[in-house]
Design an enzyme around this catalytic site. Structure first.
Site, PDB file in Angstrom:
ATOM      1  N   THR A   1       0.827  -1.203   0.000  1.00 28.84           N
ATOM      2  CA  THR A   1       0.000   0.000   0.000  1.00 28.84           C
ATOM      3  C   THR A   1       0.862   1.254   0.000  1.00 28.84           C
ATOM      4  OG1 THR A   1      -1.704  -1.171   1.250  1.00 28.84           O
ATOM      5  CG2 THR A   1      -1.828   1.223   1.221  1.00 28.84           C
ATOM      6  N   THR A   2       1.880   1.267   0.868  1.00 26.02           N
ATOM      7  CA  THR A   2       2.751   2.432   0.988  1.00 26.02           C
ATOM      8  C   THR A   2       3.562   2.655  -0.282  1.00 26.02           C
ATOM      9  OG1 THR A   2       2.890   1.916   3.344  1.00 26.02           O
ATOM     10  CG2 THR A   2       4.420   3.556   2.519  1.00 26.02           C
TER      11      THR A   2
ATOM     12  N   TYR B   1     -13.327  -4.295  -2.833  1.00 30.05           N
ATOM     13  CA  TYR B   1     -14.456  -3.964  -3.707  1.00 30.05           C
ATOM     14  C   TYR B   1     -15.430  -5.127  -3.833  1.00 30.05           C
ATOM     15  CZ  TYR B   1     -17.439  -2.079  -7.293  1.00 30.05           C
ATOM     16  OH  TYR B   1     -18.538  -1.642  -7.969  1.00 30.05           O
TER      17      TYR B   1
ATOM     18  N   LYS C   1      -0.297  -9.685   8.508  1.00 30.92           N
ATOM     19  CA  LYS C   1      -0.122  -8.278   8.864  1.00 30.92           C
ATOM     20  C   LYS C   1      -1.500  -7.797   9.294  1.00 30.92           C
ATOM     21  CE  LYS C   1       0.843  -3.703   6.896  1.00 30.92           C
ATOM     22  NZ  LYS C   1       1.166  -2.945   5.654  1.00 30.92           N
TER      23      LYS C   1
ATOM     24  N   ILE D   1       5.012  -4.379  10.436  1.00 31.29           N
ATOM     25  CA  ILE D   1       5.247  -3.900   9.076  1.00 31.29           C
ATOM     26  C   ILE D   1       4.895  -2.420   9.094  1.00 31.29           C
ATOM     27  CG2 ILE D   1       4.562  -4.065   6.658  1.00 31.29           C
ATOM     28  CD1 ILE D   1       4.256  -7.062   7.044  1.00 31.29           C
TER      29      ILE D   1
ATOM     30  N   ARG E   1      -9.529  -0.285   4.386  1.00 31.31           N
ATOM     31  CA  ARG E   1      -9.289  -0.077   2.955  1.00 31.31           C
ATOM     32  C   ARG E   1     -10.085  -1.043   2.086  1.00 31.31           C
ATOM     33  NH1 ARG E   1      -4.865   2.938   0.990  1.00 31.31           N
ATOM     34  NH2 ARG E   1      -3.595   3.899   2.630  1.00 31.31           N
TER      35      ARG E   1
ATOM     36  N   TYR F   1      -2.779 -10.029   4.694  1.00 33.02           N
ATOM     37  CA  TYR F   1      -2.813  -8.608   5.051  1.00 33.02           C
ATOM     38  C   TYR F   1      -4.267  -8.220   5.273  1.00 33.02           C
ATOM     39  CZ  TYR F   1      -2.099  -3.507   4.468  1.00 33.02           C
ATOM     40  OH  TYR F   1      -2.070  -2.144   4.627  1.00 33.02           O
TER      41      TYR F   1
END
Length: 297
Positions: free
Chosen positions: A48-49, A111, A165, A207, A142, A137
């Site tokens: 993501t980052t 989604y 994570k 993380i 999100r 994750y």
């Protein structure tokens, strides 16, 4: 008991761009070396980052290959390859595996989401296809999809699903997951500000977004917890909690890229649309924070 990919801090590495929105390869190499010099225990590429959601598959894999090449086996490299399309995830994961990564980071479907049954079937299918260590994750803020503790217990039976994570913000749920899974699933905090409680419960580390800026400090905090030195860990956590929170004053990775830019570590604070740069008011807040911590003059 499964093999642990890393203990301590894995940095969710930002992807630096130039003013045209292209990957700044020399700066990416600089960031890799900065992490290794700071004692980071692993690098997570294209998460993501790292703004992987805006990358083409070719660009995604080129970035992973570049990081693997520059790291040269000094620390583990974990590639973010998750998708809401299970078959696409398998294809991307197999290509990342061929590039020499040490593990995969698989976000829950977004989604279209799925049920807990769908999570079990999808993650087991991916893991069985790739036959390499997979870190799940869980970030429902999100994705709109949350992995339940009992689902983790079932997924932990797969020999290739080795860790998660966890960024669901629910420490009680994390405690239940650790109690149910024991040594069959390593747990990493997915939120810098929750490193203490999750590691106190038995988590293997973090993380991190924060460690993009101060890898040594976050490494020291995590390893203080691993060494059961709660006093030292608490002191570091209290010292840096304002900065940890500051890196989430806007959508990640907007604030941390602004910080690296203000520190002259990267040459632009560019984020690919739909992400933008920090609004002026928040940029002033970031400047004040960086001055408080003597990261800029």
């Amino acid at each position: 008991m499964k093999n642990t990919i890393f203990t301590g801090v894995g940095t969710a590495l930002v992807t630096p761009f130039n003013q045209h929105g292209e990957i700044a390869w020399e700066e990416l190499e600089k960031l890799v070396e900065m992490q290794i010099a700071g004692g980071t225990d692993a690098i997570i590429a294209c998460g993501t980052t790292g703004e992987a959601a805006t990358m083409s598959s070719q660009e995604h894999l080129k970035t992973v290959a570049f990081i693997v090449e520059k790291v040269k086996g000094r620390i583990p490299v974990i590639a973010g390859t998750g998708s809401n399309d299970t078959c696409f995830c398998v294809d991307l994961s197999l290509e990342a595996k061929a590039l020499g990564v040490d593990g995969l980071l698989l976000v829950t479907p977004y989604y279209n989401k799925t049920s807990q049954k769908g999570l079990i079937e999808s993650f087991n299918y991916i893991a069985d296809c790739v036959e390499m260590p997979c870190i799940l994750y869980n970030v429902p803020s999100r994705t709109g999809c949350n992995i339940q503790p009992a689902t983790y217990q079932e997924l932990a039976k797969n020999p290739y699903i080795v860790a998660t994570k966890e960024a669901n913000g629910d420490v009680s749920s994390v405690a239940r997951t650790i109690a149910l899974c024991g040594d069959d699933l390593d747990v990493y905090s997915g939120e810098d500000s929750q490193i203490l409680p999750i590691m106190a419960l038995g988590g293997k580390g973090l993380i991190s977004v924060f460690s993009n800026v101060l890898p040594k400090e976050m490494h020291n905090l995590a390893h203080a917890m691993l060494e059961n030195d709660l006093s030292a860990a608490r002191k570091l956590n209290n010292q840096f909690i304002d900065l940890m929170d500051g890196f989430f004053m806007d959508v990640n990775p907007i604030p941390v890229k602004d910080a690296l830019w203000q520190m002259d570590v990267i040459s632009t604070n560019f984020c690919r649309l739909p992400l933008t740069t920090l609004p002026e008011e928040k940029q002033m807040q970031m400047t004040a924070l960086l001055k408080k911590y003597k990261l800029i003059s």
